[in-house]
Design a protein around this motif. Structure first.
Motif, mmCIF file in Angstrom:
data_model
loop_
_atom_site.group_PDB
_atom_site.id
_atom_site.type_symbol
_atom_site.label_atom_id
_atom_site.label_comp_id
_atom_site.label_asym_id
_atom_site.label_seq_id
_atom_site.Cartn_x
_atom_site.Cartn_y
_atom_site.Cartn_z
ATOM 1 N N MET A 1 0.836 -1.170 0.000
ATOM 2 C CA MET A 1 0.000 0.000 0.000
ATOM 3 C C MET A 1 0.890 1.246 0.000
ATOM 4 O O MET A 1 1.848 1.338 0.746
ATOM 5 N N ALA A 2 0.559 2.192 -0.863
ATOM 6 C CA ALA A 2 1.331 3.440 -0.944
ATOM 7 C C ALA A 2 1.070 4.294 0.287
ATOM 8 O O ALA A 2 -0.047 4.352 0.797
ATOM 9 N N LYS A 3 2.114 4.936 0.743
ATOM 10 C CA LYS A 3 1.986 5.884 1.858
ATOM 11 C C LYS A 3 2.278 7.265 1.311
ATOM 12 O O LYS A 3 3.120 7.434 0.442
ATOM 13 N N TRP A 4 1.545 8.252 1.815
ATOM 14 C CA TRP A 4 1.639 9.611 1.302
ATOM 15 C C TRP A 4 2.122 10.566 2.368
ATOM 16 O O TRP A 4 1.920 10.348 3.545
ATOM 17 N N GLU A 5 2.725 11.660 1.905
ATOM 18 C CA GLU A 5 2.985 12.800 2.776
ATOM 19 C C GLU A 5 2.337 14.007 2.115
ATOM 20 O O GLU A 5 2.189 14.044 0.891
ATOM 21 N N TYR A 6 1.926 14.945 2.928
ATOM 22 C CA TYR A 6 1.133 16.072 2.438
ATOM 23 C C TYR A 6 1.802 17.399 2.771
ATOM 24 O O TYR A 6 2.534 17.510 3.750
ATOM 25 N N GLN A 55 9.659 18.591 -7.597
ATOM 26 C CA GLN A 55 10.128 17.862 -6.416
ATOM 27 C C GLN A 55 9.230 16.669 -6.100
ATOM 28 O O GLN A 55 9.321 16.094 -5.025
ATOM 29 N N GLY A 56 8.335 16.331 -7.035
ATOM 30 C CA GLY A 56 7.502 15.147 -6.867
ATOM 31 C C GLY A 56 6.140 15.387 -6.246
ATOM 32 O O GLY A 56 5.388 14.447 -6.014
ATOM 33 N N TRP A 57 5.788 16.642 -5.987
ATOM 34 C CA TRP A 57 4.490 16.952 -5.376
ATOM 35 C C TRP A 57 3.404 16.990 -6.442
ATOM 36 O O TRP A 57 3.620 17.479 -7.544
ATOM 37 N N GLU A 58 2.223 16.505 -6.092
ATOM 38 C CA GLU A 58 1.066 16.498 -6.981
ATOM 39 C C GLU A 58 -0.043 17.332 -6.341
ATOM 40 O O GLU A 58 -0.351 17.171 -5.162
ATOM 41 N N LEU A 74 -5.938 33.811 0.543
ATOM 42 C CA LEU A 74 -6.758 33.826 -0.661
ATOM 43 C C LEU A 74 -6.915 32.428 -1.253
ATOM 44 O O LEU A 74 -7.986 32.059 -1.690
ATOM 45 N N HIS A 75 -5.803 31.680 -1.296
ATOM 46 C CA HIS A 75 -5.839 30.349 -1.887
ATOM 47 C C HIS A 75 -5.001 29.383 -1.056
ATOM 48 O O HIS A 75 -3.945 29.756 -0.558
ATOM 49 N N ARG A 76 -5.494 28.169 -0.957
ATOM 50 C CA ARG A 76 -4.754 27.080 -0.314
ATOM 51 C C ARG A 76 -4.604 25.966 -1.345
ATOM 52 O O ARG A 76 -5.588 25.465 -1.870
ATOM 53 N N TYR A 77 -3.368 25.591 -1.617
ATOM 54 C CA TYR A 77 -3.071 24.524 -2.576
ATOM 55 C C TYR A 77 -2.615 23.296 -1.771
ATOM 56 O O TYR A 77 -1.576 23.336 -1.120
ATOM 57 N N HIS A 78 -3.394 22.243 -1.822
ATOM 58 C CA HIS A 78 -3.104 21.019 -1.077
ATOM 59 C C HIS A 78 -2.346 20.067 -2.008
ATOM 60 O O HIS A 78 -2.804 19.785 -3.116
ATOM 61 N N LEU A 79 -1.199 19.579 -1.549
ATOM 62 C CA LEU A 79 -0.343 18.726 -2.372
ATOM 63 C C LEU A 79 -0.011 17.434 -1.645
ATOM 64 O O LEU A 79 -0.055 17.373 -0.413
ATOM 65 N N LYS A 80 0.349 16.404 -2.433
ATOM 66 C CA LYS A 80 0.787 15.142 -1.838
ATOM 67 C C LYS A 80 1.862 14.531 -2.718
ATOM 68 O O LYS A 80 1.988 14.870 -3.895
ATOM 69 N N ARG A 81 2.653 13.650 -2.131
ATOM 70 C CA ARG A 81 3.611 12.848 -2.877
ATOM 71 C C ARG A 81 3.840 11.555 -2.110
ATOM 72 O O ARG A 81 3.533 11.459 -0.911
ATOM 73 N N THR A 82 4.379 10.575 -2.787
ATOM 74 C CA THR A 82 4.663 9.300 -2.145
ATOM 75 C C THR A 82 5.698 9.526 -1.053
ATOM 76 O O THR A 82 6.721 10.169 -1.286
ATOM 77 N N ALA A 83 5.412 9.011 0.124
ATOM 78 C CA ALA A 83 6.336 9.162 1.247
ATOM 79 C C ALA A 83 7.574 8.313 0.997
ATOM 80 O O ALA A 83 7.477 7.206 0.459
ATOM 81 N N PRO A 84 8.749 8.822 1.363
ATOM 82 C CA PRO A 84 9.953 8.020 1.189
ATOM 83 C C PRO A 84 9.907 6.783 2.081
ATOM 84 O O PRO A 84 9.312 6.807 3.161
ATOM 85 N N ALA A 85 10.516 5.720 1.608
ATOM 86 C CA ALA A 85 10.556 4.484 2.393
ATOM 87 C C ALA A 85 11.357 4.735 3.660
ATOM 88 O O ALA A 85 12.381 5.434 3.633
ATOM 89 N N PRO A 86 10.903 4.191 4.776
ATOM 90 C CA PRO A 86 11.660 4.387 6.011
ATOM 91 C C PRO A 86 13.030 3.721 5.898
ATOM 92 O O PRO A 86 13.171 2.660 5.287
#
Length: 104
Positions: A1-6, A55-58, A74-86
Motif C-alpha cells: 500500500m502506498a503511503k503519502w505525505e502532504y 520535487q515530486g508533489w502532486e 486567498l488560496h490554499r493549494y493542497h499537495l501530496k507525494r509518495t512518502a519516502p521508504a523508512p
C-alpha cells in the motif's frame, strides 16, 4: 500500500509594510510541520506549483476565500507525494539473524 505525505502552499494578501496597498506572499507548510516563506522563489502560484511538481508533489485540491479583509488566505493549494521508504535502523550488537552469540 502506498503511503503519502502532504504539504500546503498558501497564497496570502497582506498589507504592505513599506507602502500603501497590498502584497501577495506564499508560504509552504511541509510534511514535517515546518513553515517557510517561499515568496522569493516566484511571483505567481504557477511558479510555486511548478517548482513543487519538480520535487515530486502532486496538486490534490485548491480552496479559495476571496472575501476576507486585511491579512487573508486567498488560496490554499493542497499537495501530496509518495512518502519516502523508512530507512532501516541498524541492528545493535552486530549479530546476524539466526546467529548465536557466545561469550569468550
Amino acid at each position: 500500500m502506498a503511503k503519502w505525505e502532504y504539504a500546503l502552499l498558501v497564497r496570502r494578501r497582506m498589507a504592505r509594510v513599506d507602502a500603501a496597498g497590498w502584497e501577495v506572499t506564499f508560504h509552504w507548510y511541509g510534511p514535517d510541520g515546518s513553515m517557510l516563506d517561499v515568496t522569493p522563489f516566484g511571483e505567481t502560484a504557477l511558479a510555486h506549483l511548478n517548482r513543487a511538481g519538480g520535487q515530486g508533489w502532486e496538486l490534490v485540491s485548491v480552496s479559495e476565500n476571496p472575501s476576507l479583509e486585511g491579512t487573508s488566505e486567498l488560496h490554499r493549494y493542497h499537495l501530496k507525494r509518495t512518502a519516502p521508504a523508512p530507512t532501516p535502523r541498524p541492528r545493535l550488537g552486530g549479530a546476524s539473524r539466526g546467529g548465536r552469540r557466545t561469550r569468550e
